[in-house]
Motif scaffolding. Structure first.
Motif: not given
Length: 293
Positions: A120-129
């Protein structure tokens, strides 16, 4: 062996013509779906951008009169260009390496490239956070090593946004390059070296020109998708990196100004179409779509 009779051939010809005529019905459900859920909303938005309720150009004029809107358009194009450039610089060597492998080994490594697309794009983005944040892995590691005294600001700015978008867009660039590179005969490089060219010169004068269709196709694909990015800029970008998609979202969800949001959306669409047509006229549409030379 008996030859087919004239009547038998005629029946087969009639059957093929009949099936060809009915083949349209196979794509009819998809055509209706696209018309109802894609074409109709687009036409509705186009009308809303010009009629509210009578014909007017004020939404388009409001966009160009607002400095914030023009700056967000500039930020969108700048970040999309930077992301495309980094994807090309990082993706080209990877695609070159993959295309030089036997198909079985290349397929196994391509799976690693495609894994981000399955998440999921959302999961990947939160991983970068979690990685780039003030108390993230990078800052904590650097502080424990004594390399920095206070956390680096590598998130909620253009740097963090670029890192996140490059990670998301990299598979599109690699796949576009890989599809073209696998069609290039590596024997041409050996032939160039046999004629006296050094390995890098053979690559620069033989392989690189032949891979230009992949470069163009991948760059256009990454740039166009990046222009419309929303989730990653919202979560990783800062207040100074407001992209045009965020302006459109605010017009719809906060200001309830559908006319302005529609006008901004179509300005972005016209801009992308203009870029595609200009690029196609300059380099040729066949190369733009990744046709092998």
């Amino acid at each position: 062996m008996m030859e087919p009779s004239l009547a038998h051939v005629s029946r087969w010809s009639m059957l093929r013509e009949r099936l060809a005529g009915r083949a349209f019905y196979l794509v009819l459900p998809l055509a209706l779906y696209l018309c109802f859920f894609y074409v109709y909303p687009l036409l509705r938005m186009l009308l809303m951008s010009f009629f509210s309720p009578e014909f007017t150009l004020r939404h388009y004029l409001a966009f160009f009169h607002g400095k914030v809107n023009l700056y967000s358009l500039y930020v969108t194009l700048r970040i999309s260009f930077v992301v495309t450039l980094w994807c090309l610089l990082l993706g080209y060597p990877l695609a070159y390496y993959l295309s030089s492998l036997p198909p079985k080994k290349a397929n196994l490594r391509l799976i690693l490239v495609l894994i981000p697309l399955w998440t999921s794009l959302l999961v990947r983005t939160y991983a970068w956070i979690m990685i780039l944040g003030r108390n993230g892995i990078i800052n904590q590691t650097l502080m424990k090593l004594g390399l920095i005294d206070k956390p680096l600001k590598i998130i909620y700015n253009s740097l963090g946004l670029t890192i996140g978008m490059v990670h998301v867009m990299m598979p599109f660039m690699v796949l576009s390059l890989y599809s073209v590179m696998t069609g290039i005969d590596r024997g041409l490089l050996k032939a160039a070296q046999n004629l006296g060219a050094r390995p890098f010169e053979a690559f620069r004068r033989v392989f690189l020109p032949l891979s230009i269709p992949g470069i163009l196709a991948g760059s256009i694909l990454v740039f166009v998708i990046s222009v419309g990015f929303f989730v990653t800029p919202v979560l990783l970008g800062g207040p100074k990196e407001m992209m045009i998609s965020m302006i459109i979202d605010q017009a719809v969800s906060v200001l309830l100004n559908w006319g302005f949001a529609s006008a901004a959306s179509f300005l972005l669409l016209f801009l992308i179409i203009g870029i595609l047509l200009t690029s196609g006229r300059i380099v040729g549409f066949d190369k733009l779509w990744g046709k092998r030379v």
